[in-house]
Design an enzyme around this catalytic site. Structure first.
Site, PDB file in Angstrom:
ATOM      1  N   LYS A  59      -1.541 -17.266  -8.765  1.00 56.84           N
ATOM      2  CA  LYS A  59      -2.240 -18.526  -9.027  1.00 56.84           C
ATOM      3  C   LYS A  59      -1.993 -18.997 -10.459  1.00 56.84           C
ATOM      4  CE  LYS A  59      -5.330 -21.849  -8.404  1.00 56.84           C
ATOM      5  NZ  LYS A  59      -5.057 -23.026  -7.556  1.00 56.84           N
ATOM      6  N   LYS A 115      -9.436 -24.873 -17.925  1.00 58.84           N
ATOM      7  CA  LYS A 115      -9.930 -23.496 -17.763  1.00 58.84           C
ATOM      8  C   LYS A 115      -8.810 -22.572 -17.332  1.00 58.84           C
ATOM      9  CE  LYS A 115     -11.074 -22.282 -13.851  1.00 58.84           C
ATOM     10  NZ  LYS A 115     -11.559 -22.161 -12.464  1.00 58.84           N
TER      11      LYS A 115
END
Length: 295
Positions: free
Chosen positions: A171, A239
């Site tokens: 990811k 983030k």
């Protein structure tokens, strides 16, 4: 058929949970803001009063939350799910978190005996709605394979990445490319506009040449409209870029673009654009250039 518990009904989670229910799975859902459960209840899902009660009912618990703090609260906070997790259940974390956090999470869950799968997704709002996400799975291969029918309800493909933590590693790698591609398109547009090119002409070149991609088609429309509905909020990309930079430091990987992009995306959050789609990085570059937007 196993009962699925789904915690986190945001932009992605609500669509993913709806597809699970449409596939015929018994479903119980929980969200910190209870009103978000309404559309799923209308589809036949149950609404749990707490993460603990959800985990008590469900055979498989899925988390789709904003990050480590939310996951820790859901598992170990007041009425957290952890006391209801045992060897008869599987916990699937589909949230975007760092590989380091995922490995620590696996260690903390191990004494409970619960199966743990690390399964973030590649894709944003539309793929979540269309069940065309790509699931990046880490964990025990047999447990991942066992959940293939459930994953098929949400995705077009499951890529097995290795043990727990490697789904999150994939990811991070994918989102680094995503951040680079989006900022690259925004930077192209910024340069071209400053040099007198028309936006439509630039987007036409991208759409008909070797650089064409489905993402550029979708984000190009946002740039054209100067409107950024949040398929993937800029604050979440920021983030993830922090996770990427931290992971690069831990692994020794050279990621100079990631370090620069973290600051660019953070500037957008600082300007109050964090809840817009991450394609609003175009606004950051317009501001840095000293031009108004849209132009």
């Amino acid at each position: 058929m196993e009962k699925i518990g789904f915690i986190g009904l945001g932009i992605m989670g609500a669509a993913m949970a709806a597809n699970i229910r449409r596939a015929g799975y018994p479903l119980v859902v929980y969200n910190r803001t209870p009103d978000k459960a309404g559309p799923l209840v209308a589809l036949g899902a149950d609404a749990a009063s707490s993460p603990r009660s959800l985990a008590r009912e469900a055979d498989i618990v899925i988390l789709m939350l904003t990050g480590p703090e939310a996951i820790d609260e859901v598992l170990w906070g007041l009425e957290g799910a952890s006391p209801s997790l045992d060897a008869s259940k599987i916990l699937v974390n589909m949230s975007s978190v760092s590989p380091r956090y995922t490995r620590v999470l696996a260690q903390k869950l191990a004494p409970l005996g619960v199966g743990f799968i690390d399964a973030p997704v590649s894709g944003t709002k539309k793929p979540a709605e269309d069940a065309t996400l790509i699931i990046l799975a880490g964990g025990v291969r047999e447990q991942v394979d066992r959940l293939a029918p459930l994953f098929a309800a949400m995705s077009q493909k499951v890529v097995y990445c290795g043990p727990a933590g490697q789904g999150s590693m994939m990811k991070m790698a994918v989102n680094l490319l995503l951040a680079v591609m989006m900022e690259g398109l925004a930077e192209m547009v910024t340069l071209g506009l400053a040099g007198g090119l028309e936006l439509d002409a630039m987007l036409e070149v991208v759409a008909t040449g070797a650089m064409h991609s489905a993402m550029y088609q979708i984000k190009g429309e946002m740039l054209r409209a100067g409107d950024y509905p949040p398929n993937f909020p800029l604050k979440h990309m920021t983030k993830d870029l922090k996770f990427i930079v931290d992971t690069a430091f831990e692994t020794g990987a050279a990621t100079p673009a990631a370090h620069t992009l973290l600051q660019v995306y953070r500037q957008g959050v600082g300007q109050g654009w964090g809840d817009l789609d991450f394609s609003s990085v175009r606004q950051v570059l317009a501001q840095m250039t000293g031009t108004s937007w849209p132009r």
